[in-house]
Design a protein around this motif. Structure first.
Motif, PDB file in Angstrom:
ATOM      1  N   SER A 160       1.925   3.090  -5.118  1.00  0.00           N
ATOM      2  CA  SER A 160       2.044   3.353  -3.317  1.00  0.00           C
ATOM      3  C   SER A 160       2.089   4.799  -2.662  1.00  0.00           C
ATOM      4  CB  SER A 160       2.669   2.252  -2.771  1.00  0.00           C
ATOM      5  OG  SER A 160       2.563   2.291  -1.072  1.00  0.00           O
ATOM      6  N   HIS A 193       4.687  -0.680   4.978  1.00  0.00           N
ATOM      7  CA  HIS A 193       3.828  -1.743   4.668  1.00  0.00           C
ATOM      8  C   HIS A 193       4.072  -3.207   4.830  1.00  0.00           C
ATOM      9  CE1 HIS A 193       1.846   0.807   1.122  1.00  0.00           C
ATOM     10  NE2 HIS A 193       3.218   1.074   0.919  1.00  0.00           N
ATOM     11  N   PHE A 246      -4.177  -5.296   0.310  1.00  0.00           N
ATOM     12  CA  PHE A 246      -4.442  -4.497  -1.243  1.00  0.00           C
ATOM     13  C   PHE A 246      -5.466  -3.244  -1.310  1.00  0.00           C
ATOM     14  CE2 PHE A 246      -1.529  -7.758  -2.389  1.00  0.00           C
ATOM     15  CZ  PHE A 246      -0.873  -7.439  -3.708  1.00  0.00           C
ATOM     16  N   LEU A 304      -3.483   0.388  -1.281  1.00  0.00           N
ATOM     17  CA  LEU A 304      -3.425   0.480  -2.208  1.00  0.00           C
ATOM     18  C   LEU A 304      -4.686   0.963  -3.189  1.00  0.00           C
ATOM     19  CD1 LEU A 304      -0.629  -2.498  -3.714  1.00  0.00           C
ATOM     20  CD2 LEU A 304       0.035  -0.265  -2.745  1.00  0.00           C
ATOM     21  N   TYR A 346      -3.975  -4.784  -9.305  1.00  0.00           N
ATOM     22  CA  TYR A 346      -2.854  -3.953  -9.031  1.00  0.00           C
ATOM     23  C   TYR A 346      -1.937  -4.943  -9.851  1.00  0.00           C
ATOM     24  CZ  TYR A 346       1.131  -2.952  -6.444  1.00  0.00           C
ATOM     25  OH  TYR A 346       2.423  -2.551  -6.652  1.00  0.00           O
TER      26      TYR A 346
END
Length: 353
Positions: free
Chosen positions: A216, A222, A261, A265, A272
């Motif tokens: 990340s 987040h 996500f 990310l 992931y």
């Protein structure tokens, strides 16, 4: 005056070869700055090693110590008795512990001297059987091999853990946070604020703050649901479950989770999850001599062939090739615990290509 004197503490920092300088210096600096804020020497320290000689950090910087294990064993019953012994670990930790060190640490516990482990110092504490029935932390890179070896310990993912008289810290800058909590316990919030101001540190982090959010960016906060999902993924690496099961009770739709996500990310949840499993496998390959098929099972793969294909797709080489090259170029790589693990792996992959 007596109450002030009763709060004065002596720390013994035991330096293992290849200890991490950042964790060691962060802990010392927190104590030094606390003395500055207080205006008197509330905290003192001395440096110890196996024989009282010079010890090189993992960076190659030599540090001179002033005391040996033998001298510390005698001091435990005299005026120089420490309040806490801090074991400073780093790379190749399994090469640097000893029966003598472990016996001394057990004696410290019997004498009600607090014990701490910085970075991979938790490995020595576990080897000395001081972490039985204790919660602990270790640097995130070392968690897979630590759990494989000391399966009965309760390993947390936070920055540090304090369980009775046993303190463990993930290393790096987290050593500063752990010492801040000790300083707050002894002298209160105002002193901690003064230490942070002098260190140009914005806040004291909590023990259960995460060491990292894998893969990340470092520049943003987040969504809580994202953090929770990742925690659940990390808890189920050996026995993966579906994304729908992971997101149960979070109150989000599958589309919302996918968007979270991808925005934070740049990966789908499933991709992931796979990256986390392969990272665990990578660390086990580097840190242990566990058979590759067992590494596969420990990382949630049902067969060695499926694992090998996924690993090659991710890293450009097979698990067998990585382990072979690591052993050739770095004879101690399978037990090289510490922050250089990824650098070793990248070198090995580049060598293969």
């Amino acid at each position: 005056m007596d109450s002030v004197a009763s709060k004065k503490q002596l720390f013994v920092f035991y330096l293992l070869p290849e200890f991490t300088l950042l964790a060691f210096s962060s802990a010392i600096e927190a104590l030094r700055l606390a003395n500055m804020v207080l205006g008197f020497e509330a905290y003192r320290w001395r440096l110890a090693s196996h024989d009282g000689g010079e010890v090189c950090a993992s960076s190659g910087v030599p540090i001179r110590t002033e005391s040996s294990v033998a001298a510390e064993r005698q001091a435990a019953s005299r005026q120089g008795r420490p309040s806490m012994v801090v074991v400073c670990g780093g790379l190749n930790i399994q090469n640097h512990s000893s029966k003598t060190l472990e016996s001394w640490l057990r004696e410290c516990r019997q004498n009600k001297i607090a014990i701490a482990g910085l970075c991979t110092g938790a490995h020595v504490l576990a080897q000395a059987r001081l972490l039985n029935d204790k919660k602990c932390v270790i640097h995130w890179e070392n968690v897979p091999s630590f759990v494989e070896r000391f399966g009965s310990t309760s390993v947390r993912t936070g920055l540090f853990a304090i369980d009775g008289n046993i303190h463990t810290c993930a290393g790096g800058a987290a050593a500063f946070d752990m010492m801040l909590h000790i300083i707050r316990r002894d002298f209160g919030e105002d002193v901690v604020t003064g230490v942070c101001e002098r260190a140009i540190v914005d806040r004291m982090r909590n023990s259960d703050d995460r060491q990292r959010l894998p893969f990340s960016p470092r520049v943003e906060e987040h969504h809580p649901a994202l953090t929770k999902l990742i925690e659940r993924m990390q808890e189920t690496l050996a026995e993966p479950v579906s994304v729908d099961e992971l997101m149960a009770d979070l109150g989000l739709t599958r589309r919302q989770v996918e968007r979270l996500f991808r925005n934070a990310l740049r990966n789908s949840p499933a991709r992931y999850y796979m990256k986390l499993r392969l990272e665990r496998a990578r660390l086990l390959l580097q840190q242990t001599s566990t058979p590759i098929v067992e590494v596969a099972f420990a990382s949630g793969f049902s067969s060695a062939s499926h694992f090998s294909k996924a690993y090659r797709d991710a890293y450009g080489c097979s698990p067998h090739e990585v382990r072979k090259v690591n052993r050739t170029l770095f004879p101690n790589a399978e037990i090289a615990l510490g922050s250089d693990l990824y650098r070793l792996s990248e070198t090995a992959v580049a060598y293969q290509s």
